[in-house]
Design a protein around this motif. Structure first.
Motif, PDB file in Angstrom:
ATOM      1  N   PHE A  12      12.006 -41.552  28.217  1.00 45.41           N
ATOM      2  CA  PHE A  12      11.865 -41.638  26.647  1.00 45.41           C
ATOM      3  C   PHE A  12      12.023 -40.877  25.109  1.00 45.41           C
ATOM      4  N   LEU A  13      12.527 -40.442  24.667  1.00 52.78           N
ATOM      5  CA  LEU A  13      12.226 -39.533  23.841  1.00 52.78           C
ATOM      6  C   LEU A  13      12.368 -40.796  22.493  1.00 52.78           C
ATOM      7  N   PHE A  14      11.322 -40.716  21.966  1.00 55.04           N
ATOM      8  CA  PHE A  14      11.288 -41.814  20.446  1.00 55.04           C
ATOM      9  C   PHE A  14      11.282 -41.355  19.240  1.00 55.04           C
ATOM     10  N   GLY A  15      12.243 -40.834  17.824  1.00 57.03           N
ATOM     11  CA  GLY A  15      11.196 -40.297  16.829  1.00 57.03           C
ATOM     12  C   GLY A  15      11.024 -40.621  16.243  1.00 57.03           C
ATOM     13  N   ASN A  16       9.758 -40.097  15.181  1.00 58.04           N
ATOM     14  CA  ASN A  16       9.279 -40.319  14.397  1.00 58.04           C
ATOM     15  C   ASN A  16       9.393 -41.552  13.783  1.00 58.04           C
ATOM     16  N   LYS A  17      11.234 -42.461  13.868  1.00 63.99           N
ATOM     17  CA  LYS A  17      11.410 -43.745  12.596  1.00 63.99           C
ATOM     18  C   LYS A  17      10.620 -44.683  14.329  1.00 63.99           C
ATOM     19  N   GLY A  18      11.186 -44.318  15.868  1.00 67.82           N
ATOM     20  CA  GLY A  18      11.148 -45.326  15.602  1.00 67.82           C
ATOM     21  C   GLY A  18      12.473 -45.250  17.049  1.00 67.82           C
ATOM     22  N   GLN A  19      13.697 -44.617  16.600  1.00 63.61           N
ATOM     23  CA  GLN A  19      14.522 -44.589  17.014  1.00 63.61           C
ATOM     24  C   GLN A  19      14.546 -43.584  18.174  1.00 63.61           C
ATOM     25  N   TYR A  20      15.254 -44.141  19.284  1.00 60.77           N
ATOM     26  CA  TYR A  20      15.991 -43.563  20.769  1.00 60.77           C
ATOM     27  C   TYR A  20      16.749 -42.065  20.283  1.00 60.77           C
ATOM     28  N   LEU A  21      16.674 -41.461  21.206  1.00 56.87           N
ATOM     29  CA  LEU A  21      16.884 -40.417  21.002  1.00 56.87           C
ATOM     30  C   LEU A  21      17.358 -39.243  22.208  1.00 56.87           C
ATOM     31  N   GLU A  22      16.559 -40.105  23.319  1.00 56.99           N
ATOM     32  CA  GLU A  22      16.868 -39.697  24.252  1.00 56.99           C
ATOM     33  C   GLU A  22      16.343 -40.567  25.419  1.00 56.99           C
ATOM     34  N   THR A  23      17.454 -40.623  26.656  1.00 61.44           N
ATOM     35  CA  THR A  23      16.491 -41.252  28.236  1.00 61.44           C
ATOM     36  C   THR A  23      17.069 -40.761  28.721  1.00 61.44           C
ATOM     37  N   HIS A  24      15.554 -40.384  30.175  1.00 58.47           N
ATOM     38  CA  HIS A  24      15.891 -40.276  31.495  1.00 58.47           C
ATOM     39  C   HIS A  24      15.557 -40.872  32.492  1.00 58.47           C
TER      40      HIS A  24
END
Length: 205
Positions: free
Chosen positions: A190-202
């Motif tokens: 996972f790549l989480f943004g600084n606000k906790g949002q999902y940016l990428e999932t692999h």
């Protein structure tokens, strides 16, 4: 005999319920909606915390938990529509029409304001720390403790400028529940943004 009687009663209840829903849908009242209260109008006129896009202001009154989402004209502060939770339990024909045609308003939709509004609301969230990022990744990968069996996972965390890269590795392979939800894999990244949002999932093969 009791079983037949019970099935008959349940069937009657089901049919009666369906009929009630159909009757409610067909007999919407003609009462005007919305009746803008002075409190709501004052909120539009004085608001400095709303989001504006395409000449339309959006004032969110906890629409994420069934509250209303108000749209109004930015320059005149004239109300346009009330959406969000107001479109969940509709009993007025005018409100049904409003939800269909003005939620969101056409100008708002044409300018892709929903996406901009989403980014704005995300910007208001507090930054997450590593502990919260780990917890979100653990849950998002299906590593939650369940009553019958729990998934064993190992987390690898890297803090980057955009947020948090977290690799969740399924230790010893997936259980049947995780495979049914996520498919066969050895982990997920996972790549989480600084606000906790999902940016990428692999998926990790």
């Amino acid at each position: 005999m009791k079983s037949v009687a019970l099935r008959s009663i349940l069937l009657f209840i089901a049919l009666a319920s369906n009929g009630a829903y159909a009757a409610e849908a067909e007999h919407l009242t003609d009462e005007a909606w919305p009746t803008w209260s002075s409190r709501e109008l004052d909120a539009f006129r004085a608001s400095k915390q709303h989001f504006a896009c395409a000449g339309i202001g959006a004032l969110d009154a906890n629409s994420a938990i069934d509250g209303p989402l108000y749209f109004f004209r930015e320059t005149t502060r004239e109300p346009v529509s009330v959406c969000g939770g107001a479109c969940m339990m509709i009993t007025r024909k005018a409100q049904k029409k409003m939800c269909q045609e003005q939620c969101p308003p056409p100008a708002w939709k044409a300018a892709s304001c929903d996406e901009k509004f989403r980014d704005y609301r995300i910007s208001l969230l507090p930054d997450i720390d590593e502990e919260k990022a780990r917890r979100e990744a653990f849950t998002g990968a299906g590593c939650v403790v369940r009553e019958q069996q729990s998934m064993k996972c190992d987390l690898r965390v890297v803090n980057v400028e955009r947020g948090w890269w977290i690799e969740v590795l399924y230790v010893g392979g997936q259980d049947s529940w995780t495979r049914s939800v996520f498919g066969p894999r050895s982990g997920v990244r996972f790549l989480f943004g600084n606000k906790g949002q999902y940016l990428e999932t692999h998926a990790i093969p």
